[in-house]
Design a protein around this motif. Structure first.
Motif, mmCIF file in Angstrom:
data_model
loop_
_atom_site.group_PDB
_atom_site.id
_atom_site.type_symbol
_atom_site.label_atom_id
_atom_site.label_comp_id
_atom_site.label_asym_id
_atom_site.label_seq_id
_atom_site.Cartn_x
_atom_site.Cartn_y
_atom_site.Cartn_z
ATOM 1 N N LEU A 66 28.720 -22.762 51.585
ATOM 2 C CA LEU A 66 28.163 -21.995 52.692
ATOM 3 C C LEU A 66 26.691 -22.316 52.862
ATOM 4 O O LEU A 66 25.995 -22.640 51.896
ATOM 5 N N THR A 67 26.212 -22.197 54.102
ATOM 6 C CA THR A 67 24.771 -22.256 54.311
ATOM 7 C C THR A 67 24.174 -20.949 53.794
ATOM 8 O O THR A 67 24.894 -19.960 53.539
ATOM 9 N N LEU A 68 22.869 -20.925 53.638
ATOM 10 C CA LEU A 68 22.226 -19.686 53.173
ATOM 11 C C LEU A 68 22.485 -18.536 54.140
ATOM 12 O O LEU A 68 22.748 -17.393 53.723
ATOM 13 N N ALA A 69 22.425 -18.827 55.434
ATOM 14 C CA ALA A 69 22.673 -17.781 56.439
ATOM 15 C C ALA A 69 24.115 -17.283 56.353
ATOM 16 O O ALA A 69 24.374 -16.078 56.463
ATOM 17 N N GLN A 70 25.062 -18.212 56.162
ATOM 18 C CA GLN A 70 26.468 -17.813 56.065
ATOM 19 C C GLN A 70 26.724 -17.008 54.801
ATOM 20 O O GLN A 70 27.503 -16.051 54.814
ATOM 21 N N HIS A 71 26.078 -17.387 53.710
ATOM 22 C CA HIS A 71 26.235 -16.641 52.461
ATOM 23 C C HIS A 71 25.784 -15.197 52.637
ATOM 24 O O HIS A 71 26.469 -14.251 52.215
ATOM 25 N N LYS A 72 24.660 -15.019 53.317
ATOM 26 C CA LYS A 72 24.157 -13.662 53.581
ATOM 27 C C LYS A 72 25.119 -12.895 54.492
ATOM 28 O O LYS A 72 25.371 -11.699 54.297
ATOM 29 N N GLU A 73 25.689 -13.599 55.486
ATOM 30 C CA GLU A 73 26.641 -12.966 56.401
ATOM 31 C C GLU A 73 27.900 -12.526 55.666
ATOM 32 O O GLU A 73 28.426 -11.427 55.903
ATOM 33 N N VAL A 74 28.383 -13.349 54.745
ATOM 34 C CA VAL A 74 29.578 -13.003 53.964
ATOM 35 C C VAL A 74 29.307 -11.773 53.095
ATOM 36 O O VAL A 74 30.142 -10.870 52.991
ATOM 37 N N LEU A 75 28.134 -11.714 52.489
ATOM 38 C CA LEU A 75 27.766 -10.545 51.691
ATOM 39 C C LEU A 75 27.703 -9.288 52.560
ATOM 40 O O LEU A 75 28.137 -8.203 52.153
#
Length: 320
Positions: A66-75
């Motif tokens: 995941l990109t950093l932004a996607q990782h934050k979105e998943v969280l």
């Protein structure tokens, strides 16, 4: 070892690449919003099963690139789903599971730096304290939530929870102060796009909280007016009840007012309607039902209608 410019560029490219496309995340956002919007009426067993399944699927994405932004979105999505699951677990009377899920939601909020989810996790703590009679705990949880989410909609509900605590402590001034703070916050917020989402506070929901406070303070006329407005706002044009749990507590408020006015038949009628609602939040339902039961037991225990209501409530309490 020094990192060359090409290696740095490669690292940045890897951070910006992903195995998950944006359409997948958008679909998950829509699904999460749908589940949170189905909270008021979907059967508890079905909703908690779906919520857990989707939480597992979303959490599983963390194992992918995941990109950093996607990782934050998943969280963030995991945090909202955890909050929803926690609500339903508590509705069903599973307090230990609900508290564990609440802590997980708070952890996800902290990891994703999402103050709104953290605020709701504290709001849930306030709700748990409310239904277990820990009124000072409500105030502490409400203040903790306000500290992390002062400008989000949850701050309105936190103010309302604090008002509920003060009302039960019979402190009218502090109740009014908390309600006034909540109203001012509500007036300063944009009107919500999706009123069905459980984690959205709208004017009708605030009336519902104020109703609880005025019932506890013995302001029957205000409580009755607010209860009638809650029922009206929660009913569709065809008679469908969009918020059965909210309506159950409104009916119990009308029952308490009727009992205080000496109309035991009407009081018990409202009480029975609340107990037979298909979608229930058992801790909240039993808490308010006991208020009505206390009046019925004190003044009408010798009457058939009063005895039947008390027996029904005792049966439900034992089953829970």
């Amino acid at each position: 070892m020094a990192v060359s410019g090409m290696e740095t560029l490669d690292i940045i490219s890897r951070l910006q690449s992903s195995d998950v496309d944006n359409s997948t995340l958008e679909a998950l956002r829509i699904t999460t919003d749908r589940l949170c919007s189905e909270y008021p009426y979907l059967p508890s067993g079905q909703l908690v099963t779906e919520g857990r399944q989707w939480l597992k699927r979303v959490a599983g994405l963390q194992g992918q690139r995941l990109t950093l932004a996607q990782h934050k979105e998943v969280l963030t999505l995991s945090g909202w789903l955890a909050l929803l699951v926690e609500c339903v677990e508590y509705d069903m009377g599973d307090r230990p599971a609900a508290e564990s899920t609440r802590r997980a939601a708070l952890s996800l909020a902290n990891e994703s730096e999402n103050g709104e989810i953290a605020g709701w996790a504290h709001e849930m703590r306030a709700w748990f304290c409310l239904t277990t009679g820990d009124y000072r705990g409500i105030i502490a949880a409400s203040q903790a939530g306000t500290d992390v989410a002062p400008h989000h909609g949850v701050a309105i509900q936190l103010a309302a929870q604090e008002a509920k605590a003060w009302a039960r402590l019979k402190d009218r001034r502090q109740t009014e102060v908390a309600l006034d703070r909540g109203r001012k916050l509500l007036e300063g917020m944009p009107y919500p796009e999706n009123l069905d989402n459980h984690f959205v506070v709208d004017p009708a929901k605030f009336d519902y909280y104020a109703m609880d406070c005025y019932r506890l303070l013995g302001e029957d006329r205000i409580a009755e007016t607010l209860a009638q407005e809650v029922i009206r706002a929660s009913t569709d044009f065809d008679g469908t009840e969009r918020a059965p749990m909210r309506m159950a507590e409104a009916r119990l408020t009308l029952g308490v007012v009727a009992a205080r006015q000496g109309d035991v038949e009407q009081a018990v009628n409202y009480g029975e309607l609340a107990l037979t609602a298909e979608r229930q939040s058992l801790p909240s339902l039993l808490m308010v039902s006991r208020e009505l039961a206390a009046i019925v037991h004190r003044d009408y225990a010798d009457e058939a209608a009063g005895r039947e209501y008390l027996d029904h409530l005792n049966t439900l309490t034992r089953a829970t």
